[in-house]
Design a protein around this motif. Structure first.
Motif, mmCIF file in Angstrom:
data_model
loop_
_atom_site.group_PDB
_atom_site.id
_atom_site.type_symbol
_atom_site.label_atom_id
_atom_site.label_comp_id
_atom_site.label_asym_id
_atom_site.label_seq_id
_atom_site.Cartn_x
_atom_site.Cartn_y
_atom_site.Cartn_z
ATOM 1 N N ILE A 77 0.835 -1.203 0.000
ATOM 2 C CA ILE A 77 0.000 0.000 0.000
ATOM 3 C C ILE A 77 0.867 1.250 0.000
ATOM 4 C CG2 ILE A 77 -1.664 1.345 1.345
ATOM 5 C CD1 ILE A 77 -2.960 -1.232 2.224
ATOM 6 N N GLY A 78 1.977 1.179 0.711
ATOM 7 C CA GLY A 78 2.859 2.342 0.796
ATOM 8 C C GLY A 78 3.439 2.759 -0.542
ATOM 9 N N ASN A 79 3.588 1.827 -1.459
ATOM 10 C CA ASN A 79 4.124 2.153 -2.774
ATOM 11 C C ASN A 79 3.048 2.533 -3.785
ATOM 12 O OD1 ASN A 79 7.203 1.685 -3.540
ATOM 13 N ND2 ASN A 79 6.692 0.428 -1.756
ATOM 14 N N ALA A 80 1.782 2.462 -3.373
ATOM 15 C CA ALA A 80 0.703 2.955 -4.242
ATOM 16 C C ALA A 80 0.783 4.475 -4.305
ATOM 17 C CB ALA A 80 -0.652 2.524 -3.688
ATOM 18 N N ARG A 81 0.401 5.033 -5.451
ATOM 19 C CA ARG A 81 0.468 6.478 -5.643
ATOM 20 C C ARG A 81 -0.881 7.033 -6.060
ATOM 21 N NH1 ARG A 81 5.831 8.466 -6.035
ATOM 22 N NH2 ARG A 81 7.319 6.780 -5.683
ATOM 23 N N PHE A 82 -1.155 8.215 -5.552
ATOM 24 C CA PHE A 82 -2.395 8.916 -5.871
ATOM 25 C C PHE A 82 -2.448 9.239 -7.365
ATOM 26 C CE2 PHE A 82 -4.561 13.022 -6.485
ATOM 27 C CZ PHE A 82 -5.816 12.703 -6.012
ATOM 28 N N LEU A 83 -3.587 8.923 -7.994
ATOM 29 C CA LEU A 83 -3.805 9.208 -9.417
ATOM 30 C C LEU A 83 -4.804 10.367 -9.512
ATOM 31 C CD1 LEU A 83 -4.183 5.552 -10.762
ATOM 32 C CD2 LEU A 83 -2.122 6.980 -10.759
ATOM 33 N N PRO A 84 -4.354 11.560 -9.809
ATOM 34 C CA PRO A 84 -5.232 12.731 -9.716
ATOM 35 C C PRO A 84 -6.418 12.708 -10.661
ATOM 36 C CG PRO A 84 -3.097 13.302 -10.697
ATOM 37 C CD PRO A 84 -2.963 11.925 -10.168
ATOM 38 N N ASN A 85 -6.342 12.006 -11.775
ATOM 39 C CA ASN A 85 -7.469 11.990 -12.712
ATOM 40 C C ASN A 85 -8.565 11.017 -12.309
ATOM 41 O OD1 ASN A 85 -6.324 13.894 -14.422
ATOM 42 N ND2 ASN A 85 -5.237 12.350 -15.626
ATOM 43 N N VAL A 86 -8.230 10.020 -11.513
ATOM 44 C CA VAL A 86 -9.180 8.959 -11.208
ATOM 45 C C VAL A 86 -10.390 9.453 -10.413
ATOM 46 C CG1 VAL A 86 -9.455 6.844 -9.839
ATOM 47 C CG2 VAL A 86 -7.605 7.040 -11.501
ATOM 48 N N PRO A 87 -10.247 10.242 -9.356
ATOM 49 C CA PRO A 87 -11.453 10.707 -8.652
ATOM 50 C C PRO A 87 -12.421 11.451 -9.561
ATOM 51 C CG PRO A 87 -9.509 11.087 -7.309
ATOM 52 C CD PRO A 87 -9.022 10.665 -8.659
ATOM 53 N N ARG A 88 -11.900 12.225 -10.488
ATOM 54 C CA ARG A 88 -12.787 12.956 -11.406
ATOM 55 C C ARG A 88 -13.570 11.999 -12.298
ATOM 56 N NH1 ARG A 88 -8.273 16.527 -11.603
ATOM 57 N NH2 ARG A 88 -7.506 15.639 -13.574
ATOM 58 N N LEU A 89 -12.949 10.890 -12.674
ATOM 59 C CA LEU A 89 -13.622 9.926 -13.531
ATOM 60 C C LEU A 89 -14.773 9.216 -12.818
ATOM 61 C CD1 LEU A 89 -10.484 8.347 -15.239
ATOM 62 C CD2 LEU A 89 -12.187 9.815 -16.332
ATOM 63 N N MET A 90 -14.768 9.229 -11.494
ATOM 64 C CA MET A 90 -15.811 8.555 -10.735
ATOM 65 C C MET A 90 -17.040 9.419 -10.530
ATOM 66 S SD MET A 90 -14.508 5.615 -10.335
ATOM 67 C CE MET A 90 -15.831 4.940 -9.329
ATOM 68 N N ASN A 158 -4.540 0.515 -18.507
ATOM 69 C CA ASN A 158 -3.109 0.772 -18.288
ATOM 70 C C ASN A 158 -2.829 1.489 -16.978
ATOM 71 O OD1 ASN A 158 -4.132 3.249 -18.928
ATOM 72 N ND2 ASN A 158 -2.937 3.544 -20.791
ATOM 73 N N PHE A 159 -3.773 1.399 -16.034
ATOM 74 C CA PHE A 159 -3.547 1.935 -14.695
ATOM 75 C C PHE A 159 -2.992 0.835 -13.802
ATOM 76 C CE2 PHE A 159 -6.828 4.542 -16.534
ATOM 77 C CZ PHE A 159 -6.597 5.823 -16.054
ATOM 78 N N ARG A 160 -1.996 1.161 -12.977
ATOM 79 C CA ARG A 160 -1.580 0.179 -11.980
ATOM 80 C C ARG A 160 -2.753 -0.046 -11.030
ATOM 81 N NH1 ARG A 160 4.018 0.661 -8.849
ATOM 82 N NH2 ARG A 160 2.807 2.290 -7.819
ATOM 83 N N VAL A 161 -3.123 -1.308 -10.835
ATOM 84 C CA VAL A 161 -4.290 -1.619 -10.013
ATOM 85 C C VAL A 161 -4.106 -1.128 -8.595
ATOM 86 C CG1 VAL A 161 -5.653 -3.512 -9.045
ATOM 87 C CG2 VAL A 161 -4.992 -3.553 -11.455
ATOM 88 N N ILE A 162 -2.925 -1.281 -8.048
ATOM 89 C CA ILE A 162 -2.691 -0.838 -6.672
ATOM 90 C C ILE A 162 -2.888 0.667 -6.544
ATOM 91 C CG2 ILE A 162 -0.184 -0.579 -6.973
ATOM 92 C CD1 ILE A 162 -2.011 -1.828 -3.804
ATOM 93 N N ASP A 163 -2.500 1.435 -7.568
ATOM 94 C CA ASP A 163 -2.684 2.889 -7.532
ATOM 95 C C ASP A 163 -4.163 3.251 -7.613
ATOM 96 O OD1 ASP A 163 0.087 3.188 -7.511
ATOM 97 O OD2 ASP A 163 0.219 3.488 -9.674
ATOM 98 N N ALA A 164 -4.878 2.614 -8.548
ATOM 99 C CA ALA A 164 -6.296 2.923 -8.726
ATOM 100 C C ALA A 164 -7.086 2.603 -7.467
ATOM 101 C CB ALA A 164 -6.850 2.142 -9.912
ATOM 102 N N LEU A 165 -6.858 1.424 -6.894
ATOM 103 C CA LEU A 165 -7.618 1.026 -5.713
ATOM 104 C C LEU A 165 -7.264 1.872 -4.495
ATOM 105 C CD1 LEU A 165 -7.566 -2.865 -6.089
ATOM 106 C CD2 LEU A 165 -9.458 -1.301 -6.580
#
Length: 365
Positions: A77-90, A158-165
């Protein structure tokens, strides 16, 4: 991507991941200015969740709840990174936007996708026939799902699953009308992903998928992989990325689990008896089959052909066609509702049905 392999030792992987987290933390500390803030080049989109107390608390809870290695869960979890576009897509579309079935349909039913479906069906005809025999789900439904979801593996995300989740677990947009519910859902999916990955020899930072964390040809969420994915070719592993047999069996198993009735059509054509029509009453349950054939007809909706003899419950399905054209209506059965368990949208379900039928027709030419 491999699922449900024998459990390896997590020590080496955890150490490597922790080292990466520590390396970032050291760099971040070095970048702090005199007022204690992280320098501007350490923007939110590049900061791993190792710096977030809520994420690390969740990691500890998951490790305890699932009996997983605490350092490995924290490091992953610590290596997951925030994806700024993903919240907007939801976020839902603007209020008042008129849906258009014909426009929606054109996104999924086109010559390229139909031709790809024919190739997929021909290459996997025996497996599709076996899936129908085992699970009762017709080949055209399975082909329709895989085609709508990923064009038969062409577009798997093409999103890293750990980042998206992680992004949707800890930074779900609070402007969403169901923010708390959806955040809880994605935390459950993140937990399921970690549980599954802990039983493989793969790097948990490697899997790619959609911006919502769905994976493979059928775009299963992690919890669906855990519940419904099957090793349909019996090779000892489940592969939803590269193995069409496992994909076909898993989709069929999913539908069977949600109550697919073999031999039952998903929809019937319908016309209205205007003198008795109570459209508001008929549309109130939305896509949930609620009406017996007698109550359906009494409210002014008359199924055509074999539909008038349907034995189960029905729903009136309305598909809007924009502001300048009348809606399209069909009578939906329990099987139509089952398709919407894959994606809660009547437009989606109709696209699956139409694509499957178009591919089937092309196969017969």
């Amino acid at each position: 991507m491999r699922f449900f392999l024998p459990t390896p030792s997590r020590t080496v992987a955890a150490v490597a991941l922790l080292a990466a987290c520590c390396a970032w933390s050291t760099a971040a500390v070095a970048q702090k200015s005199s007022n204690g803030r992280v320098a501007s080049n350490a923007v939110r989109g590049t900061i791993p969740y190792a710096t977030r107390d809520d994420a690390m608390r969740f990691a500890d809870e998951v490790a305890e709840r699932r009996g997983l290695d605490r350092d490995w869960v924290r490091a992953t979890i610590g290596n997951a990174r925030f994806l700024p576009n993903v919240p907007r897509l939801m976020l839902p579309g603007p209020v008042g936007t008129v849906k258009n079935w014909q426009t929606y349909r054109s996104r999924f039913i086109d010559p390229v996708r139909i031709a790809a479906g024919v190739r997929f069906w021909r290459a996997n005809a025996d497996t599709l026939a076996r899936a129908e025999q085992v699970y009762g789900v017709p080949a055209e439904i399975i082909v329709g799902i895989i085609g709508v979801e990923t064009i038969y593996g062409r577009n798997m995300g093409n999103f890293r699953v750990i980042d998206a989740l992680a992004t949707l677990s800890f930074d779900f947009p609070q402007g969403h009308p169901r923010a708390a519910e959806r955040e809880a859902f994605f935390r459950g999916e993140l937990e399921s992903f970690l549980s599954t990955e802990s039983r493989t020899a793969d790097d948990p930072l490697t899997p790619l998928g959609s911006y919502a964390g769905a994976m493979g040809m059928p775009q299963f969420m992690p919890s669906s992989i855990a519940k419904y994915a099957v090793d349909f070719d019996g090779d000892g592993r489940i592969d939803l990325v590269n193995n069409p047999a496992d994909v076909i069996g898993s989709v069929a198993n999913y539908f069977k689990a949600f109550g697919w009735k073999p031999g039952m059509p998903a929809i019937y054509p319908v016309h209205f008896d205007e003198a008795r029509l109570q459209k508001g009453l008929l549309l109130a349950p939305d896509i949930l089959p609620t009406f017996s054939i007698d109550s359906f007809v009494a409210a002014g909706a008359v199924p055509e052909g074999e539909g008038i003899r349907h034995k189960g419950l029905l729903a009136l399905i309305e598909l809007q066609n924009g502001a300048d054209a009348p809606p399209t209506y069909v009578a939906g059965t329990r099987n139509f509702y089952v398709i919407t368990r894959y994606n809660w949208s009547s437009y989606y379900a109709m696209s699956v049905l139409d694509l499957g039928q178009e591919v089937k027709a092309a196969m017969e030419q």
